[in-house]
Design a protein around this motif. Structure first.
Motif, mmCIF file in Angstrom:
data_model
loop_
_atom_site.group_PDB
_atom_site.id
_atom_site.type_symbol
_atom_site.label_atom_id
_atom_site.label_comp_id
_atom_site.label_asym_id
_atom_site.label_seq_id
_atom_site.Cartn_x
_atom_site.Cartn_y
_atom_site.Cartn_z
ATOM 1 N N SER A 165 2.773 -12.951 15.162
ATOM 2 C CA SER A 165 2.360 -13.028 16.635
ATOM 3 C C SER A 165 1.130 -12.167 16.898
ATOM 4 O O SER A 165 0.469 -12.694 17.916
ATOM 5 N N LYS A 166 0.772 -11.126 16.067
ATOM 6 C CA LYS A 166 -0.400 -10.405 16.498
ATOM 7 C C LYS A 166 -1.613 -11.005 16.083
ATOM 8 O O LYS A 166 -2.688 -10.670 16.706
ATOM 9 N N ASN A 167 -1.412 -11.918 14.896
ATOM 10 C CA ASN A 167 -2.889 -12.596 14.420
ATOM 11 C C ASN A 167 -2.913 -13.835 15.300
ATOM 12 O O ASN A 167 -3.949 -14.231 15.353
ATOM 13 N N THR A 210 0.915 -1.218 0.059
ATOM 14 C CA THR A 210 0.329 0.070 -0.024
ATOM 15 C C THR A 210 1.001 1.090 0.021
ATOM 16 O O THR A 210 2.084 1.131 0.487
ATOM 17 N N THR A 211 0.353 2.447 -0.220
ATOM 18 C CA THR A 211 1.071 3.500 -0.482
ATOM 19 C C THR A 211 1.310 4.125 0.547
ATOM 20 O O THR A 211 0.386 4.292 1.679
ATOM 21 N N TYR A 249 3.385 -3.966 5.576
ATOM 22 C CA TYR A 249 2.568 -4.425 6.713
ATOM 23 C C TYR A 249 1.882 -3.164 7.427
ATOM 24 O O TYR A 249 2.512 -2.324 8.293
ATOM 25 N N PRO A 250 0.920 -2.446 6.589
ATOM 26 C CA PRO A 250 0.148 -1.117 6.924
ATOM 27 C C PRO A 250 -0.354 -1.163 8.212
ATOM 28 O O PRO A 250 -0.868 -0.143 8.711
ATOM 29 N N ASP A 251 -0.617 -2.310 9.037
ATOM 30 C CA ASP A 251 -1.455 -2.423 10.333
ATOM 31 C C ASP A 251 -0.689 -2.316 11.393
ATOM 32 O O ASP A 251 -1.120 -2.047 12.808
ATOM 33 N N LEU A 252 0.714 -2.153 11.066
ATOM 34 C CA LEU A 252 1.749 -1.838 12.334
ATOM 35 C C LEU A 252 1.613 -0.286 12.748
ATOM 36 O O LEU A 252 1.305 0.270 11.768
ATOM 37 N N THR A 253 2.034 -0.143 13.786
ATOM 38 C CA THR A 253 2.023 1.233 14.437
ATOM 39 C C THR A 253 3.540 1.871 14.198
ATOM 40 O O THR A 253 4.539 1.288 14.051
ATOM 41 N N ALA A 254 3.753 3.157 14.326
ATOM 42 C CA ALA A 254 4.970 3.700 14.454
ATOM 43 C C ALA A 254 5.978 3.083 15.447
ATOM 44 O O ALA A 254 7.183 3.183 14.911
ATOM 45 N N ILE A 255 5.246 2.818 16.580
ATOM 46 C CA ILE A 255 6.356 2.261 17.586
ATOM 47 C C ILE A 255 6.802 1.013 17.058
ATOM 48 O O ILE A 255 8.197 0.584 17.154
ATOM 49 N N ASP A 256 5.842 -0.007 16.506
ATOM 50 C CA ASP A 256 6.301 -1.146 15.907
ATOM 51 C C ASP A 256 7.309 -0.805 14.558
ATOM 52 O O ASP A 256 8.441 -1.858 14.654
#
Length: 542
Positions: free
Chosen positions: A540-542, A67-68, A476-483
């Protein structure tokens, strides 16, 4: 002769640091060029200590969808029409071009590709600026000059201390620049005198090192001239070194350190207040070399048989012009950070810095605002060869109130070979203040008007990390900035015990140290490793 060697050393360093060697895109860059895309290569696969970008594409990203990701580049302007970049420039789809209306009501009229905070609505733009120490010194001189600390009210102690710091640095830099210009002019005079004498002795307009051996050393002037030109020819001296460094030093005196220079008058704003709305939509403007170079490292179009390859293939660059030739204003940086956060940027690249930050609270508030919006901020460590654990250059991730911005990465610069010169001699470092290193020596990227260049600096290490972060996020667009930050830092290629020279520009003698002592991770960014860690986190999140 020692003085000549000293000046030559200065010339060589600054020439390589300040001048990009531009190449026309009509002539394809050679595949055999050792610097072309070296920062994308792998120590294991290519024996070159790059960021392992090509290896990641070849082995981990085949047939995967992305994704962009929008990356805001806060810099000195960007050539958004560069042939190797134009397809990867962000477009504000909520704004109608050139209608003179703030269609999306975000406070900016016709902000199609970003914004320019260094201009006014009439189209006038700032190219040069004072250093921050100059601005503070001249703004507070009348108030505090000659006063003792004991006479200053408690409420003004902090401001008085700021003035003293600015004054000390300003006067030192002014003295150095004046002395340097005199040295360079004397060197220039000696060079041309020696060149004329040798040409007359040889009776020819061009000569080589071997020709000097044919000259009879009959007098002191001839001996001195032959010795000088021998040294210069042996060190690949070019007259352009004099021209480049002379211009740089003159600009310091005429603009950076000139208390009579008032470029901000064209904007006529209060730099103490955040108030947005000033500026214009000319994101190119004067001085777009640095920002274009930075943007190219992140987002130059990949696999188009033109120029270089950027790191992230599915990325859009938001152009925010806020860094002049001189020091940026805290207000401009704060507004640019807020604009990026409000308009969809996931990453902000910040390849700039300065000694003092009089309106630091404005930047602090903007950084914390961006963090709440889920933005990752990537900052260049700086090029002063200093330990940032002991000396601060701004902006920094620690606010005045002591809050630490945890979505912030600070990046130092490395070279392509893991030897004593692995860490760039100009790079700032710090076991707690610098997070990691990335390629930043002899990097090739874009220059305005469809050109290319080669430059050094932590300014170019930072976009390597921004590009890596953007690419990870795009898959991996569902990750956060911290991730993303944790992934980038935990996946570095580590070399804790590698013996390197500690960065030092003031002397040819540099102390040796372990690479592991220069940053928190003891490592260099690796996209290949990072993608594997990202996949593990997603699983691991899934």
């Amino acid at each position: 002769m020692k003085k000549i060697l000293f000046v030559l050393c200065i010339l060589g360093f600054f020439y390589n640091s300040l001048v990009a060697q531009n190449m026309n895109t009509d002539q394809s860059l050679s595949d055999n060029d050792p610097y072309l895309n070296w920062h994308l290569k792998s120590p294991e696969k290519d024996l070159i200590y790059g960021a392992e970008v090509n290896k990641a594409y070849e082995t981990l990203l085949q047939n995967k969808k992305s994704t962009t990701i929008i990356v805001a580049v806060i810099d000195g302007g960007i050539d958004i029409n560069h042939i190797d970049l134009k397809d990867n420039i962000w477009v504000n789809v909520n704004e109608i071009p050139s209608n003179g209306i703030d269609d999306d009501q975000n406070g900016y009229i016709d902000d199609i590709h970003g914004w320019n905070y260094l201009g006014n609505s009439s189209g006038e733009n700032i190219e040069f600026e004072n250093l921050e120490v100059t601005r503070v010194y001249k703004s507070l001189k009348d108030k505090y000059e000659g006063k003792k600390a004991s006479s200053i009210p408690e409420s003004e102690k902090e401001q008085y201390k700021l003035y003293q710091e600015a004054k000390s640095s300003y006067l030192e830099q002014l003295k150095t620049a004046q002395k340097t210009l005199t040295q360079i002019e004397n060197f220039e005079s000696n060079y041309f005198a020696a060149d004329r004498l040798i040409k007359s002795k040889l009776n020819k307009e061009t000569y080589e090192l071997a020709d000097l051996e044919k000259i009879e050393l009959t007098d002191k002037d001839t001996k001195r001239s032959v010795k000088l030109m021998s040294i210069l020819l042996q060190n690949d001296f070019s007259i352009s070194m004099i021209d480049g460094f002379k211009k740089h030093t003159s600009d310091e005196l005429n603009y950076h350190l000139n208390t009579e220079f008032e470029p901000r008058k064209i904007i006529a704003d209060n730099i103490e207040e955040l108030t947005p709305g000033y500026g214009n939509n000319n994101v190119y403007g004067p001085g777009a070399e640095h920002g274009t170079f930075v943007a190219g490292i992140i987002a130059a179009i990949r696999n188009n048989d033109t120029g270089i390859d950027g790191i992230a293939s599915d990325v859009k660059i938001m152009a925010l012009k806020a860094v002049p030739d001189g020091d940026e204003l805290d207000k401009d940086i704060a507004n640019a950070i807020r604009y990026a956060a409000d308009n969809g940027a996931r990453i902000i690249n910040m390849s700039f810095g300065k000694e003092i930050s009089p309106q630091k609270h404005l930047v602090d508030e903007a950084v914390l605002y961006a963090q709440k919006k889920g933005v990752l901020l990537v900052h260049a460590a700086g090029n002063e060869s200093v330990n940032l654990d002991k000396k601060t250059y701004y902006p920094v991730k620690i606010t005045k109130s002591g809050v630490i911005a945890d979505q912030w990465i600070t990046v130092g610069a490395t070279a392509m070979e893991a030897n004593l010169d692995f860490v760039a001699d100009f790079s700032n470092y710090g076991k707690t203040s610098v997070d990691l290193f990335a390629p930043g020596v002899a990097i090739k990227s874009l220059a305005p008007e469809n050109n290319y260049g080669i430059m050094d600096g932590t300014s170019f290490s930072s976009p390597v990390v921004s590009g890596v972060a953007a690419l990870i996020w795009s898959y991996y667009p569902d990750l956060t900035a911290i991730d993303i930050k944790k992934i980038v830092l935990s996946s570095v290629n580590t070399y804790p015990d590698l013996k390197v020279k500690r960065p030092n520009q003031s002397s040819r003698r540099s102390k040796k140290t372990k690479f592991g002592k220069l940053s928190a991770t003891s490592g260099v960014v690796s996209l290949y490793n990072a993608l594997q860690v990202a996949d593990d986190i997603k699983t691991s999140k899934n």
